[in-house]
Each structure stands twice: as C-alpha cells, then as structure tokens.
Design an enzyme around this catalytic site. Structure first.
Site, short mmCIF file in Angstrom:
data_model
loop_
_atom_site.label_atom_id
_atom_site.label_comp_id
_atom_site.label_asym_id
_atom_site.label_seq_id
_atom_site.Cartn_x
_atom_site.Cartn_y
_atom_site.Cartn_z
N ALA A 49 -16.60 -47.86 17.89
CA ALA A 49 -16.47 -48.96 18.59
C ALA A 49 -17.48 -49.60 18.26
CB ALA A 49 -16.25 -49.19 19.82
N LYS A 50 -17.26 -51.07 18.14
CA LYS A 50 -18.69 -52.09 18.04
C LYS A 50 -17.69 -53.18 18.94
CE LYS A 50 -22.68 -52.05 16.31
NZ LYS A 50 -23.34 -51.02 15.38
#
Ligand code: NAD
Length: 406
Positions: A95-96
């Site tokens: 994720a980011k």
C-alpha cells in the site's frame, strides 16, 4: 514499475486475467481533508491511500507528504510494496498513501491536524489486520505517533501495531532506523562472496547521505569497506584513500555539507557516479542512472538503496556490461523487514534486543538474495527481472490457493 512487471509477467507466462488483476490495485481512496490553519482560515488538502494487494496479508506501506504527490505516483509505489514484501517473503501486501501539501510551509500544529484528519478519513480501511502505515518522504516518527494516537482514540484502546516506524518508547522496534542501510550492507556482503572479494579490498561510493546512505556508509565503514565518495543534494566529497565516515557524520551533524568536508576533494554528483569503484550505492533519489550515464558506470556491483535509481533503458546497458545489480525491491527491503518485526513485536507485546533484530534481518536478507540470484540463473534473466518474477510468482501462488472471489 509497470514496464518491469510486464516483462516479468510475460516471462512467467502468467494467465492474462491474473495479469490484469495483479496490475490493478484492490482499492484507491481519495479524501479531502479540512484543516484550520494557524491563521484561522479553513483549507482543504487532498489525500490518498492506495491498497494494491491483500493476497499474502494486510497491506503495508508508507505515507508521504509533498507538493507533487499524485494518485498515479502513489499507485505505482503501492504495487512496488507488494513486490518488495513478496521478495523478502514477509506476510504483507503493498500500500502507499500521501497528502498533497507543502510541509516546508506548514507549522507543526498544521501538520498534526492534517495527519489526524487524514487518519480519521481512512480509519475504516486501516489497522493492524488491514493496512499498516509507515513513514515515507516528509513524514517521520512523530507523524506515526499522531496516526497511532488518532487510530487508538477512535477504537478506544491503544493499538501500537497500527503503524510502524514509531518512536521506540511507543512500541517502535530497536534497529529500525539503521535497517535499510544495514540491509544494503548485507546484500553487498553477499555480492562480494560471489566475486571472491574481501571487504577491505572493496571501494564503495554512496550517493545520498540521509537515512539510508548515512547508515549504510557508517555500517560499511565499521565493517572494513573503504568508502571513497559520499554525496548529498549539494554535491559530494571524494578521497581515494577512504573517507573517515564518523568524522563526516559529525561534520554533517554540525550543519556541514558533504562537499565541504575538509578530508576529501569536492566532487560533482554526476561525476561521482562514474568514478572507479567496486560497489556503487545510490541512496538518494530516483532515475540517477539513465541511458546517458549507464555506459560510464565503472562499478562492478550496483546496490540500489534508493527506490528506482535506475531507469529501464539503463538496466539493459548495465546488464550487457556485466554489472551485478542488486535491485531496489531486494536491496532496500531491510526497512520493511524490520517494520514487519515491529508489527510482530507490537502484537506480541514483547520487545526484542537490537542484536536479535539485526540477526533476524540478516537471515531474511540473505535468503532473499540467494532466492533472487538463483531464480535469475535458473531462468536466465537479470536480477531485477528475477526479483519481479519471484515476487509475482509468490503473490500469484497465494491467490491461486485462496481462489479469486469474483
Ligand atoms: P533522506 O531524505 O533521509 O535522504 C536523502 C539524501 O539524498 C539526502 O542526503 C539528500 O541530500 C540526498 N539527495 C537528494 N537528492 C539528491 C540528488 N539529486 N543527488 C544527490 N543526493 C541527493 O531519504 P532516505 O530515507 O535516506 O531515502 C533515500 C532513498 O531510499 C529514497 O529513494 C527512499 O524512497 C528509499 N528508501 C528509504 C527507506 C528508508 O527506510 N528510509 C526504505 C526503502 C527505500
């Protein structure tokens, strides 16, 4: 990222539908964050969280603040996290996140209010079992403490495992700060073994003297490597006899730049990359090795401490010239590996001594290094494509075991 994914997926003869699935993030969240500025004026900031994959476990990834943060950038970085976690075989997906803002123009109070409201907006989608946040560009231990506190206030109890990269006094892991640099040293050591070379015969050039570069230079200097050049954004310092890294660290701590270091010659950042050495360690920023300078790189081993320091066309040139590349998703995975240890320790409520953390990190990095190199040899591809193939293969295998709920 997408170009390399496509090459690796083709080589794996990945099913077309699966390929589409792995190329696309699971979820993209856009939030609009209202914040009262110190002036009393109400401002709205745009924030993102992209969750690429939960095939192998909860999502894991940093949150960055900056004036150029975009959904597209965050999307690419989220996928890269999936591959990085799979290369080192830790049970996370990628994720980011990010907030579009200019941190240099914001007061600590404004940053805190942005952070807390951003956390509240994405609250339903994060947490130790869902998505674990971490520091990235322009966010730090303090930002993580605010996220952890906001999350905990909403769920009515302290949940330290909701973020990693926290202060050690709030459930952070010992050894996290040096973990990425230490990981770079471990993969350098393993590369040297392949060339039958000793550390004290090895000249190293480090670009970037921030978290990754300074820790890698410090640890490698202590281990006997000869660090002949180091740079920061203002330029570099060169000494063919080897730089005194503890003195350079003091010089920088006192407010100096690398290029003014009295025990070295000033050197331009571009020129520095092309100097004769055995190990080149870019640990600053992306796209510093391109088709323009790849032919001039004299290093035998390239350890990518930074994310994406080499462009795809430069890859081919380096491969043809026989440079041994330890790709970013392997070389700088020490950080996410110790973040994984932090998450484990928080969930256990039992904290390990630093030696244990370092030993476990070494174990994982050496295994991953050997996995990638052997995969490359078996499939006759370079280390970067091998790392992608191995990662995609692992994620695809988990998906096949789970089945796709379509
Ligand atoms: P940082 O901000 O602490 O340090 C960056 C360093 O690079 C500074 O010394 C800066 O002066 C220098 N720099 C910036 N632009 C430069 C340029 N054009 N030429 C030369 N030097 C330049 O950042 P960091 O945390 O050390 O991260 C460095 C890289 O490593 C980034 O690509 C980051 O995404 C990647 N990375 C970091 C971690 C981590 O744990 N910190 C983990 C994985 C990957």
């Amino acid at each position: 990222m997408a170009a390399r994914f496509d090459v690796a997926a083709r080589k794996l003869s990945l099913d077309e539908g699966l390929c589409k699935y792995l190329r696309t993030p699971n979820r993209e969240i856009i939030v609009h964050i209202p914040v009262f500025m110190d002036s009393g004026q109400l401002e709205i900031f745009e924030g993102f969280r992209v969750q690429h994959s939960i095939a192998r476990g909860p999502c894991k990834g940093g949150v960055r603040y900056g004036p150029n943060v975009s959904l597209d950038e965050i999307r690419g970085l989220a996928a890269e996290m999936t591959w990085k976690c799979a290369v080192v075989n830790i049970p996370f997906g990628g994720a980011k996140g990010g907030v579009l803002c200019d941190p240099e123009k914001l007061s600590p109070g404004e940053l805190e209010r942005i952070t807390r409201r951003y956390t509240a907006e994405i609250l339903d989608y994060i947490g130790p079992e869902r998505d674990v946040l971490a520091p990235d560009m322009n966010t730090d231990e303090q930002t993580m403490a605010w996220i952890m506190d906001t999350y905990s206030m909403h769920v009515r109890h302290t949940v330290t495992a909701s973020v990693t990269g926290k202060p050690v006094d709030l459930g952070g892991s010992r050894g996290r700060r040096a973990a990425t640099g230490r990981g770079c040293m471990i993969v350098s050591d393993e590369s040297l073994k392949r060339f039958g070379r000793r550390r004290d015969q090895t000249r190293v050039i480090v670009q970037g003297f921030g978290n990754v570069g300074s820790q890698a230079a410090r640890l490698m200097h202590e281990a006997g490597y000869k660090i002949i050049a180091v740079s920061d954004v203002h330029g570099g310092t060169y000494n063919s006899q080897g730089l005194d890294i503890p003195r350079l660290l003091e010089h920088v701590k006192a407010g100096g730049n690398a290029k003014d270091f009295p025990d070295g010659e000033p050197i331009d950042n571009t020129e520095m990359l092309e100097q004769d050495c055995e190990v080149l360690l870019p640990a600053a920023t992306e796209s510093v090795i391109t088709s323009k300078n790849a032919g001039k790189i004299k290093a035998r081993i390239l350890v990518e401490g930074a994310n994406s320091p080499t462009t795809a066309p430069a890859d081919d040139i380096l491969f043809e010239r026989g440079v041994f590349v330890v790709p970013d998703i392997l070389a700088n995975a020490g950080g996410v590996t110790v973040s994984y240890f932090e998450w484990v320790q928080d969930r256990q409520g039992y904290f390990w001594p630093e030696d244990d953390v370092n030993e476990k990190l070494k174990h994982i990095m050496v295994l991953a290094f050997n996995d990638v190199v052997q995969y490359g040899e078996k499939h006759n591809v370079n280390n970067r494509i091998a790392a992608y193939m191995l990662a995609i293969d692992r994620v695809a295998f988990s998906l096949k075991l789970r089945g796709i709920y379509a």
